[in-house]
Design a protein around this motif. Structure first.
Motif, mmCIF file in Angstrom:
data_model
loop_
_atom_site.group_PDB
_atom_site.id
_atom_site.type_symbol
_atom_site.label_atom_id
_atom_site.label_comp_id
_atom_site.label_asym_id
_atom_site.label_seq_id
_atom_site.Cartn_x
_atom_site.Cartn_y
_atom_site.Cartn_z
ATOM 1 N N ILE A 358 -15.183 1.172 4.468
ATOM 2 C CA ILE A 358 -14.128 1.025 4.198
ATOM 3 C C ILE A 358 -13.684 1.229 2.661
ATOM 4 N N VAL A 359 -12.822 2.120 2.341
ATOM 5 C CA VAL A 359 -12.233 2.272 0.982
ATOM 6 C C VAL A 359 -11.481 0.920 0.934
ATOM 7 N N VAL A 360 -11.947 0.175 -0.571
ATOM 8 C CA VAL A 360 -11.228 -1.260 -0.724
ATOM 9 C C VAL A 360 -9.734 -1.424 -0.631
ATOM 10 N N MET A 361 -9.188 -0.173 -0.952
ATOM 11 C CA MET A 361 -7.626 -0.058 -1.012
ATOM 12 C C MET A 361 -7.132 -0.111 0.281
ATOM 13 N N ASP A 362 -7.720 0.069 1.416
ATOM 14 C CA ASP A 362 -7.166 -0.168 2.591
ATOM 15 C C ASP A 362 -7.130 -1.675 3.118
ATOM 16 N N TYR A 363 -8.018 -2.379 2.548
ATOM 17 C CA TYR A 363 -7.667 -3.917 2.815
ATOM 18 C C TYR A 363 -6.595 -4.414 2.250
ATOM 19 N N LEU A 364 -5.742 -5.133 3.254
ATOM 20 C CA LEU A 364 -4.549 -5.724 2.821
ATOM 21 C C LEU A 364 -4.659 -6.625 1.524
ATOM 22 N N ALA A 365 -5.858 -7.436 1.606
ATOM 23 C CA ALA A 365 -5.679 -8.387 0.387
ATOM 24 C C ALA A 365 -5.918 -7.437 -0.938
ATOM 25 N N HIS A 366 -6.525 -6.356 -0.895
ATOM 26 C CA HIS A 366 -6.478 -5.334 -1.944
ATOM 27 C C HIS A 366 -5.335 -4.769 -2.404
ATOM 28 N N GLN A 367 -4.306 -4.557 -1.240
ATOM 29 C CA GLN A 367 -3.028 -3.887 -1.505
ATOM 30 C C GLN A 367 -2.437 -4.946 -1.938
ATOM 31 N N ARG A 368 -2.373 -6.189 -1.473
ATOM 32 C CA ARG A 368 -1.857 -7.411 -1.912
ATOM 33 C C ARG A 368 -1.879 -7.643 -3.533
ATOM 34 N N LYS A 369 -3.115 -7.316 -3.885
ATOM 35 C CA LYS A 369 -3.551 -7.603 -5.385
ATOM 36 C C LYS A 369 -2.628 -6.622 -6.297
ATOM 37 N N LEU A 370 -2.788 -5.285 -5.843
ATOM 38 C CA LEU A 370 -2.602 -4.143 -6.680
ATOM 39 C C LEU A 370 -0.978 -3.798 -6.503
ATOM 40 N N LEU A 371 -0.650 -3.452 -5.280
ATOM 41 C CA LEU A 371 0.818 -2.899 -5.062
ATOM 42 C C LEU A 371 1.922 -3.788 -5.547
ATOM 43 N N PRO A 372 1.820 -5.093 -5.529
ATOM 44 C CA PRO A 372 3.327 -5.621 -6.110
ATOM 45 C C PRO A 372 3.308 -5.725 -7.439
ATOM 46 N N LEU A 373 2.213 -5.551 -8.420
ATOM 47 C CA LEU A 373 1.976 -5.427 -9.757
ATOM 48 C C LEU A 373 2.624 -3.872 -9.949
ATOM 49 N N ILE A 374 2.050 -3.247 -9.253
ATOM 50 C CA ILE A 374 2.611 -1.580 -9.633
ATOM 51 C C ILE A 374 4.122 -1.907 -9.450
#
Lengths: 686, 686
Positions: A358-374
Motif C-alpha cells: 500500500i502506498v503510505v499516503m493511503d494510511y490515515l496516520a500518514h494523511q493525518r501527518k501531512l494533510l493538516p500541515l498542507i
C-alpha cells in the motif's frame, strides 16, 4: 482579483505527464490530467497572490539544481558559494525593488519581500544572507538614514559594492534591545562618535556577515551626548554606520571580529562577533532620520518621547521579520512537496488482498501527518500575502510617515502599530509551523528523510533558528497579547512588565476587547451564521470565524480580568504578570490564528475558479478542524463546543483527510516549487 | 533498595561550590549547599537504578571533553575518530558485558545496555556505532547464532578484530521486514548459500558501518531451499554472516557497497548501501539457532509456524531497540541540563524594581518549557530502568528460552511478548520525547542554542533519526495498540492489517481488556483512592493511576467496539482498520504513558530518602498534570475529568512549575552528566 484564463497551462501539464509518480499507481481521483493541471494552476494563482509575477520570475531563474545546498562543502566553500550566488542575484537586479526609486532602487517593497521569500525554495542560507544585506542592513540605511546616507550607500548596497551587516544583538541582549550596552559617545571636539563595547556582554553576537564578508556594520548603540553646558547623557539606542574591515578583509583599528563557527544549519552564512574599542566614526554616520546630534552635541528629535522614538525606529525595520515569516512558509511548502511526493511512491505492508503493497499516503496516520500541515500552509500563505501587501502599502508612503519621520496622522500610526503586531504574530506562527512541518516531513520519509541527498535534513537544520532570530517566537507572541490587552496604547511600549500590568488594569474595561473592524466578507459570513455556534453546521464559514473570534475575545477579557483581580488582591505586579504569562501567550496565538483564518477565507472568496474554490473550501475546513482539534480542551473547558461537537471535530479531521487524499499531489504542485529544486534521490528510488 | 549513606558526597558539593551559577544570583531555595548536594545524590541514586555502578564507571571514564563531537571534522575524520574511540572502549572491556560468559563475554545484559546508554552523554555517533557493532551485529550473532558462530566470532566482535554491520533494512523495505527482497538460495551441490539482490529496491540501505568499516554483514534475506525431491521455496527471512570487504577494505567479488553520504547528524557513523550479486557463503554462515538447512537442502526448524519463527528471531533482537530508547533518554537529560543551566545565568528584561534584569528561568513561560520536560525525563528514566532490567532477566535465561530455542514455557513466551511490546512503546515514547526536548532546549537558548559550540544544535541533528530507526515510531506505537487489542495472541503476528481486524473482531470481548496484573504498590494506591476520580484530590497517587488506567481501558474497549461495528456493517477490513488507525495509535500511547507513570511511582516508593522522595513526588505530580494537560480534550470528551478539574490541571502545572523552580538546578544535576561533557561557551558567557 481575477484568476487566470480557465485553460491548463501546457508547461504544467507536460511536466505532470512525464513526471507524475501517481501515473504508475491507479489514479485516485476522477480528474483528467487536463482538469488536474487547470486545478493546480488556479490553486497556484490564489497562493501566489499579488506579486505572482515576481514569483514566476524567481521560479524561472531559480529552476537550477546547482542552487541547492551541498553538504560536502566546507564552511569556507559554503560561504564563498552563497556570496557568489548573491552577486549573481545582484547582477540580475534582484535587490532594486527593496529601495525607493529616488534612492537608486525601483521601489516595490512587496516584490522585494516576495523575491526573498522565493529563495526559500532554493537555499535558506542564500535567503538569510540576502536578507541581511538588503533587508536588514540595507533596510536600516533606507529607513533610518536620510539623503546623505541614501546617496552614499544605497546603490552600492544594491549592487554589492558595499557588503554590510546588521549589528544589533549582543551576547548579553537579544530580545531586550533597549538594554543594549554598546555605546556611541559624541565627541564635539572632532565631530565624531566613539563606538565602544564597555563589557564582554556588549559584544555584538550572531551577526550574519560579521565573520568574513561585511565591510561595514549598522551598529545599534546607546547614543551619549550633551549640548553646550549639558551633562552628556544616554539618549537611547540609535543606529550608526561603522566600517569594520579594510579592503583586504582585515579588521579596522579598534574593531575585533571573530567567527561564530559551526551552527545547526545555514552553513553559507558567516555569523560572527564584533567588539569595538573606542572606534571613531564621523558624526554623519549616525542614521539620523528620527534623531540628530548638532555639531555642538545638542540632541534633537522630532519625536519627543524616547520610548516612542525607539519603537518608531524599530518599527521601520519589520521588513526583516516579514521576510523571515514569508520564507519559513516557503520552506514548509517545499518540505511538504517532497514528503507528499515520497508518500505517493513509497509503499509498505501488503494490501489486504493481492500482493501489492500500500502506498503510505493511503494510511490515515500518514494523511493525518501531512494533510493538516498542507492545509495550515495554505492558510498561512494567504495571511502572508496580506501581510506583505500591507507592509508594502505602509512603507510605500500611501500610509507612510510625514516629512518629520512621524506617522502622518493617528490613523497611520495605528496602522503601523497593527502591522507590527501582525508581523510579530505571523512570524512566530509561521516559523513554528515551518519548523514543526519540516520535522514531521523528515520523519514521514523515514531513513530516506535523514539523508542530505533528499534535502529535508538540511532544511531542518536551516529552519531551526527561524523560530528565535528576528525576534524570539515566545517574546513575539507575548507582544501580540500585550498589544491587544493594552489596546495598542502608545505609552505602554517600553514599560516594564510590571508597569504594563498596572496600565492594563487601569484601562477602561471596554477598550480591551476592541478589535479592528471586520472585513466585508467576514462581516457577511458572520451575519449569515447563528450566534449560537452549536446550532450551525461546523462547515459554515461564519461559524468557524465565530469560534475563532469568540476564543480570542474570551481570552482577552479573562486575561485582563485575571490581571485586575490579582493586582487588586495586592500582589506584586511582576508576579501578577508572570502567573498570567501562559494566558497572555494564548491570547497572542489565538489572535494570530484568527487573522490567518480570515485571510484564508478572503483569498477563497476572491477566487473565481469554482473547482479551485471548492478544493480550497475543503482545505480551509481541514485547517479549521485541525486547529480546533489541537486546542479542543480550551473550547471544551470554556463551553465553546459541546462534547458531541468535539467528537465530530476529531471525526471531521479524518473525513477531510480522506476527502483531500485524491488531491494531495495537486495541493503540493500548486506550491509551485521549481522542479529542479525538488531533486531528491528518494523520489526516483521509490 | 536502599539509598546511599545520608551524607553529602564531597565531590559533588565541591563541584557545586566552585561552579554553581546560582551562586551569583540570590539563592532561590532554602537548602544549604550540603543539603542540596545530598538531595542531588539521592535523586541520582533513584535515577541511576540497578546498574548505577556501571553508570559511575562510564561517567568516570567519559569525563573528557575530547569525546564531544567536533563539527570541524570532515566526514572522514569524524568516522575515523569514532572508530578510534570505539577501539578505546573495546580495550577497556566495554563490550564484554553484552555477551554470554561461555561465548567469551561476561554476561551482564543490563550493564551492557546501561553502558551504551551512558555514551549518549558524550557523542550519539559513538553510541550508534557501538550499538551497531555490539548490539545489532553482535546481538544477531549472539542470539541467532549457535556454538559454531559464538566460538568463531564473539571474541573478535568484542575486541573489534571483526567489524560488522547489520544489514536488515532495504531501499524498498524498512518497517515491513517480512517483505525483504534479498534472497539466500541454498545450493546443495556446493553446500553454500547464494546471496543476491534481485531488484534495485532489494539493496541494503542506511546500514551503519556498510560505507567504510564493516568487514562482514549480518544479512537478512529470504532463505530459499528444498530437500531432495522438493521444489525449492522461500522459508522466510533468516540471517546470514556475509563477508563484504577484504583486508584492504575493498568490496569482495559480487558485493557492491556505496556510501549514504551526508546525513542530518551522526557524522561519525558510516551509513552505506550493499547490493549482492550471487555472492556465495558456506552453509555454516546461516545463523541457525531457530532454523537450519541440512546438507541436502532439507529445511528444519524447532518452530513450525513460519510467522512465529520469524517473530521469535526478531524478538531476540530487541536489545537494539531498548538501547536506542535508553540513549534517547540520556540525550534529552543532557539537553535539559544545558538549557536549564543557561536559563539560570541568562537574564533578559529588567526587574520591576531596580536595574537588574530577570533570570529567564524565573519566567513562567520558560519554566513551562523546561520543567515539564524534566519531569517527563524522570518518569521515562524510571521506566527505562525497569525495561532494561526486564530485558536483562529475560535474556539472562531465568526467563529465557529452552534448549530448542523456543521459550521454556507459555509464561516465558508471554513475558517475552510483553517485553517486546513495552520496548516498542517506550522506544517511541522516549525518542519522540528526546527529539522534542532537544528542540525546545535549543529554542530556549536562542541564538546561543544554534551554535555548535553549545552542543544543542549538534544533538538535535543527531537525535533526529532516533524516531524512525530501530522501528518507525508510528509503526511501533501501532504495534503496542495491536498487541493490546488482540491480547498478545500468537496467531496475530504476521497477519495483514485486514486479517488482524477480523481476528480482533472475532475475539471474546473480555479478553481484550485483560491487562498484566498490577504491581503491589499500584494495587495499594488504587485501593486507597476513590473509584470516582473526581472525588479524590488530583495529587492522590491512586487517583492519578486510575485516570491513566481508565483512559487506557476505555480506549481499548472502544477501539475494539469500533472495529466490530464497522466490520459488522459490511465494510472492507482494511478500510475499517485504516479509519480507526488514529484510535489505535492512541491506545498505544496511552498504554505506554500508564506504564511509565507506574514505573516512576514504583521508583519513588523504593526511595528511602524522605527529602528526595518529597521532591520526586512533586516531579511526579508535574509529569501527571502536564500529561493530563496535553491530552485534556480526551479526558473532557470522555467525561473522565470535569471542566472544573480541567481548569485545576492547567493551574496546577503553573503552580508545580513555581514550586519546582527552586530545585531546577538540583533536578538536572541529578542526571549526573559528567561536567566535561557539558562544555558550552554560553554557560560562561552568560
Amino acid at each position: 482579483m481575477a484568476t487566470p484564463i480557465e485553460s491548463p497551462s501546457t508547461t504544467v501539464a507536460e511536466t505532470d505527464v512525464t513526471d507524475d509518480p501517481e501515473a504508475v499507481t491507479p489514479p485516485t481521483d476522477d480528474l483528467t490530467s487536463d482538469e488536474r493541471a487547470l486545478l493546480v494552476d488556479n490553486l497556484r494563482y490564489v497562493l501566489d497572490g499579488r506579486w505572482r509575477a515576481t514569483r514566476d520570475l524567481v521560479r524561472e531563474s531559480a529552476d537550477r539544481s546547482d542552487l541547492l545546498p551541498d553538504p560536502s562543502r566546507t564552511l569556507d566553500e559554503a560561504r564563498t558559494r552563497i556570496l557568489a550566488e548573491m552577486r549573481e542575484l545582484a547582477q540580475n537586479g534582484f535587490a532594486a525593488a527593496g529601495f525607493a526609486a529616488d534612492h537608486g532602487g525601483s521601489g516595490d517593497v512587496g516584490a522585494s519581500i516576495t523575491a526573498i521569500e522565493m529563495l526559500g525554495y532554493a537555499d535558506l542560507s542564500l535567503m538569510v544572507k540576502a536578507g541581511v544585506q538588503w533587508g536588514l542592513f540595507g533596510g536600516a540605511v533606507e529607513n533610518l538614514g536620510t539623503a546623505r546616507h541614501h546617496d552614499r550607500y544605497v546603490t552600492a548596497i544594491i549592487n554589492l559594492d558595499l557588503l554590510g551587516c546588521f549589528a544589533m544583538t549582543e551576547t548579553g541582549h537579544g530580545s531586550n534591545v533597549q538594554a543594549l550596552e554598546t555605546t556611541a559617545t559624541y565627541d564635539a571636539a572632532t565631530e565624531e562618535f566613539v563606538i565602544d563595547s564597555p563589557t564582554p556582554s556588549a559584544r555584538k553576537d550572531y551577526i550574519g556577515g560579521a565573520a568574513e564578508h561585511a565591510q561595514v556594520a549598522a551598529v545599534f548603540a546607546q547614543l551619549i551626548t550633551g549640548g553646550p553646558g549639558e551633562e552628556p547623557s544616554s539618549r537611547g539606542v540609535h543606529c550608526f554606520v561603522v566600517p569594520i574591515r579594510d579592503e583586504n578583509g582585515d579588521d579596522l583599528p579598534g574593531v575585533t571580529t571573530s567567527d561564530c563557527g559551526y551552527k545547526g544549519g545555514l552553513a553559507g552564512v558567516d555569523n560572527g562577533r564584533i567588539t569595538f574599542d573606542q572606534v571613531r566614526v564621523p558624526a554623519e554616520n549616525l542614521l539620523n532620520r528620527y534623531a540628530d546630534v548638532e555639531a555642538d552635541g545638542t540632541y534633537t528629535s522630532p519625536i519627543e518621547n524616547p520610548n516612542r522614538r525607539f519603537f518608531t525606529m524599530l518599527g521601520t525595520l519589520i521588513r526583516g521579520r516579514v521576510s523571515v515569516a514569508a520564507t519559513a512558509g516557503a520552506a514548509g511548502r517545499k518540505a511538504l512537496t517532497l514528503a507528499t511526493r515520497y508518500g505517493l511512491v513509497r509503499k509498505q505492508f501488503e494490501a489486504p488482498e493481492g500482493t501489492d503493497e500500500i502506498v503510505v499516503m493511503d494510511y490515515l496516520a500518514h494523511q493525518r501527518k501531512l494533510l493538516p500541515l498542507i492545509a495550515k500552509s495554505y492558510a498561512i500563505a494567504c495571511a502572508q500575502n496580506e501581510l506583505t501587501s500591507e507592509l508594502h502599502e505602509v512603507q510605500s508612503g500611501s500610509a507612510g510617515s510625514g516629512p518629520d519621520g512621524r506617522p502622518a496622522d493617528d490613523s497611520d500610526a495605528g496602522r503601523q502599530r497593527q502591522l507590527e503586531s501582525d508581523a510579530a504574530g505571523l512570524k512566530a506562527y509561521a516559523t513554528w509551523h515551518a519548523s514543526h512541518t519540516i520535522n514531521v516531513c523528515r520523519e514521514a520519509c523515514g531513513g530516506a528523510g535523514y539523508l542530505d541527498e533528499n534535502q529535508l535534513s538540511i532544511m531542518r537544520g536551516d529552519i531551526d533558528v527561524f523560530t528565535t532570530f528576528e525576534g524570539d517566537n515566545t517574546v513575539l507572541t507575548q507582544l501580540v497579547g500585550k498589544e491587544l490587552l493594552s489596546a495598542y496604547a502608545d505609552d505602554v511600549q517600553g514599560l516594564s512588565t510590571a508597569g504594563w500590568v498596572r496600565f492594563v488594569v487601569g484601562m477602561a474595561r471596554d477598550v480591551v476587547v476592541e478589535k479592528t473592524a471586520a472585513r466585508q466578507v467576514v462581516q457577511t459570513l458572520l451575519e449569515g451564521s447563528d450566534e449560537d455556534t452549536e446550532k450551525s453546521n461546523l462547515t459554515n464559514r461564519g461559524t468557524q470565524i465565530r469560534l475563532f473570534r469568540n476564543r480570542e475575545d474570551h481570552l482577552i477579557r479573562t486575561c485582563a480580568q485575571r490581571l485586575r483581580v490579582a493586582l487588586d488582591d495586592g500582589n506584586d505586579a511582576f508576579e501578577v504578570f508572570n502567573n498570567a504569562q501562559d494566558h497572555l501567550l494564548k491570547v497572542g496565538r489565538a489572535r494570530t490564528e484568527r487573522v490567518v483564518l480570515e485571510a484564508f477565507i478572503q483569498a477563497i472568496n476572491d477566487c473565481d475558479s469554482r473547482s479551485a474554490a471548492e478544493v480550497l473550501g475543503k482545505v480551509c475546513d481541514l485547517f479549521v478542524y485541525s486547529a480546533l482539534e489541537s486546542d479542543l480542551s480550551w473550547f471544551l473547558m470554556h463551553r465553546q463546543v459541546s462534547v458531541e461537537r468535539a467528537k465530530a471535530i476529531r471525526r471531521g479531521v479524518n473525513e477531510l483527510c480522506t476527502e483531500l487524499r485524491p488531491h494531495a499531489r495537486s495541493l503540493v504542485d500548486a506550491f509551485g516549487v521549481p522542479e529542479e529544486l525538488l531533486g531528491a534521490a528518494m523520489l526516483s528510488n521509490g
